[in-house]
Design a protein around this motif. Structure first.
Motif, PDB file in Angstrom:
ATOM      1  N   ALA A  33     -57.166  40.123  63.760  1.00 62.19           N
ATOM      2  CA  ALA A  33     -58.058  41.212  63.384  1.00 62.19           C
ATOM      3  C   ALA A  33     -59.085  41.483  64.478  1.00 62.19           C
ATOM      4  O   ALA A  33     -59.451  40.600  65.237  1.00 62.19           O
ATOM      5  CB  ALA A  33     -58.779  40.876  62.078  1.00 62.19           C
ATOM      6  N   ASP A  34     -59.493  42.723  64.535  1.00 59.46           N
ATOM      7  CA  ASP A  34     -60.572  43.123  65.446  1.00 59.46           C
ATOM      8  C   ASP A  34     -61.857  42.519  64.903  1.00 59.46           C
ATOM      9  O   ASP A  34     -62.249  42.770  63.777  1.00 59.46           O
ATOM     10  CB  ASP A  34     -60.655  44.656  65.466  1.00 59.46           C
ATOM     11  CG  ASP A  34     -61.699  45.176  66.419  1.00 59.46           C
ATOM     12  OD1 ASP A  34     -62.801  44.599  66.480  1.00 59.46           O
ATOM     13  OD2 ASP A  34     -61.428  46.185  67.081  1.00 59.46           O
ATOM     14  N   THR A  40     -60.503  45.181  61.385  1.00 62.20           N
ATOM     15  CA  THR A  40     -59.221  45.833  61.216  1.00 62.20           C
ATOM     16  C   THR A  40     -58.254  45.368  62.288  1.00 62.20           C
ATOM     17  O   THR A  40     -58.648  44.844  63.317  1.00 62.20           O
ATOM     18  CB  THR A  40     -59.355  47.364  61.311  1.00 62.20           C
ATOM     19  OG1 THR A  40     -59.842  47.705  62.610  1.00 62.20           O
ATOM     20  CG2 THR A  40     -60.301  47.901  60.249  1.00 62.20           C
ATOM     21  N   GLU A  41     -56.988  45.581  62.018  1.00 62.24           N
ATOM     22  CA  GLU A  41     -55.957  45.257  62.995  1.00 62.24           C
ATOM     23  C   GLU A  41     -56.038  46.261  64.143  1.00 62.24           C
ATOM     24  O   GLU A  41     -56.231  47.448  63.913  1.00 62.24           O
ATOM     25  CB  GLU A  41     -54.573  45.331  62.355  1.00 62.24           C
ATOM     26  CG  GLU A  41     -54.319  44.235  61.345  1.00 62.24           C
ATOM     27  CD  GLU A  41     -54.217  42.855  61.976  1.00 62.24           C
ATOM     28  OE1 GLU A  41     -53.642  42.729  63.068  1.00 62.24           O
ATOM     29  OE2 GLU A  41     -54.732  41.901  61.372  1.00 62.24           O
TER      30      GLU A  41
END
Length: 75
Positions: free
Chosen positions: A2-3, A8-9
């Motif tokens: 994940a970021d 988020t991805e």
């Protein structure tokens, strides 16, 4: 993975080019997808070359649009 900033991805594959394509050429992605979709039956390399020659896209941008459109074609 994940970021870590927003949880988020990260965007991967051809879609990772889309924000830069929109900014560079001033057209939304649907514009490019519609143009490519109208060229039914065209080979990937032909689409890439057409986007480069007739629309002035860089090779990587043209390739990303062609790959995404063909991968998501209906029927």
């Amino acid at each position: 993975m994940a970021d870590e900033i927003n949880g988020t991805e990260p965007i991967k594959g051809p879609a990772s080019y889309f924000p830069v394509i929109e900014k560079t050429y001033g057209k939304p992605m649907n514009h490019w997808f519609t143009l490519v979709a109208a060229r039914k039956g065209a080979k990937h390399a032909d689409i890439v070359n057409w986007l480069k020659k007739d629309h002035g896209l860089a090779h990587g941008h043209a390739n990303a649009i062609a790959a995404h459109t063909r991968a998501n074609a209906q029927g």
